[in-house]
Scaffold this active site. Sequence first.
Site, short mmCIF file in Angstrom:
data_model
loop_
_atom_site.label_atom_id
_atom_site.label_comp_id
_atom_site.label_asym_id
_atom_site.label_seq_id
_atom_site.Cartn_x
_atom_site.Cartn_y
_atom_site.Cartn_z
CE LYS A 11 0.84 1.04 4.54
NZ LYS A 11 1.62 2.20 5.01
CG ASP A 135 -0.22 -0.36 8.24
OD1 ASP A 135 -0.92 0.67 8.36
OD2 ASP A 135 1.03 -0.34 8.18
O1 C5P Z 1 -0.31 -1.46 15.11
P1 C5P Z 1 1.11 -1.80 14.85
O2 C5P Z 1 1.56 -3.04 15.58
O3 C5P Z 1 1.47 -1.87 13.41
O4 C5P Z 1 1.92 -0.59 15.44
C1 C5P Z 1 3.29 -0.67 15.71
C2 C5P Z 1 3.68 0.54 16.52
O5 C5P Z 1 3.61 1.71 15.71
C3 C5P Z 1 2.81 0.83 17.72
O6 C5P Z 1 3.20 0.09 18.85
C4 C5P Z 1 3.04 2.31 17.91
O7 C5P Z 1 4.30 2.55 18.49
C5 C5P Z 1 3.12 2.81 16.47
N1 C5P Z 1 1.80 3.22 15.96
C6 C5P Z 1 1.22 4.36 16.48
N2 C5P Z 1 -0.02 4.75 16.03
C7 C5P Z 1 -0.64 4.06 15.05
C8 C5P Z 1 -0.06 2.91 14.50
C9 C5P Z 1 1.17 2.52 14.98
O8 C5P Z 1 1.77 5.02 17.37
N3 C5P Z 1 -1.84 4.49 14.62
#
Ligand code: C5P
Length: 303
Positions: A11, A135
């Site tokens: 994406k 994502d």
């Molecule tokens: O959701 P995901 O595991 O992909 O996110 C990884 C990290 O990226 C989270 O722990 C956070 O530190 C950061 N993140 C964030 N806000 C989001 C998505 C991700 O702060 N909306």
Amino acid sequence: MNPLRTRAPGKVNLCLFLGPTRPDGRHELVSVVESVSLADDVSLGDAEPGAEGDEVVCPGVEGVNLAALALASFREAVGWDAPPRRVTVAKRVPVAAGMGGGSADAAATLRLAAHAVGAEDETVLATLAAGLGSDVPAALEPGVCVVTGAGERVRRLGALEPHALLILPSGQRLATPAVFAEADRLGLPSCARALAVLHGDVEASFAREAAISAELVRNDLQAAALSLCPEIDGALDAARAAGADHALVSGSGPTVAGIYLGADAHERAAVAAGDLRAAFPGACAVVPVDPAFGAVETVEVPA
Ligand code: C5P
């Protein structure tokens, strides 16, 4: 079982506006996420005889694979106790690069598992996807969507104005949490009220007019990615010099996307990719893809 396969498109975030941090540690955001034709291939079949559990084979990716977590969470949620399965991922989407490749593989694994058991309940899949990562919900169905919350709220859109994209991968990798932390350090997130205004602008332009307007092609994580990986600047300059109408970092980077608008967009992006491939290995031109791109197919095995 007859093996099943699907494509897991990467994406590009056509825009990404960052808001306050929530109690769960993740940021509120408003983003337009578009699946593109650079995709991994993901298949689901029987594991090798004697396997003690499900396996994920994904050459080039170390550590725990989100696809394995996706299959485990699916089994638990629907009580699927079939013999061990093997998920095989052929990677093409750059890894740790802001194109959501691992999330797309996890979403594709959910589609494959749901197809295998005939349990394609969208609500169950959406809940599982949200538990796997920010994502993953948008990647459940290829296409273009407005994403809000921390990524778990997804509103599907129709196709946007004609465009194509130049993808400039980087030799570097960036860890998503580090980029969000750097964004906080730099004071990049907007307040909740400003984010709500931006959400309205995004709805008006991308959703209602299907337009990719210059003021909204902005990624609040870009300055953070640049701070951690200054080489990105060269890629942004290269995309602009190669005629892109807009250039920005995708997601948490370091991949750079050039956006080309108009009927000849793909041709112009393809020429640019060819010209830039020596300086940016893996440079390619891609187009937006729709849900059919992620259809599940049965692989015919010779008798
Ligand atoms: O959701 P995901 O595991 O992909 O996110 C990884 C990290 O990226 C989270 O722990 C956070 O530190 C950061 N993140 C964030 N806000 C989001 C998505 C991700 O702060 N909306």
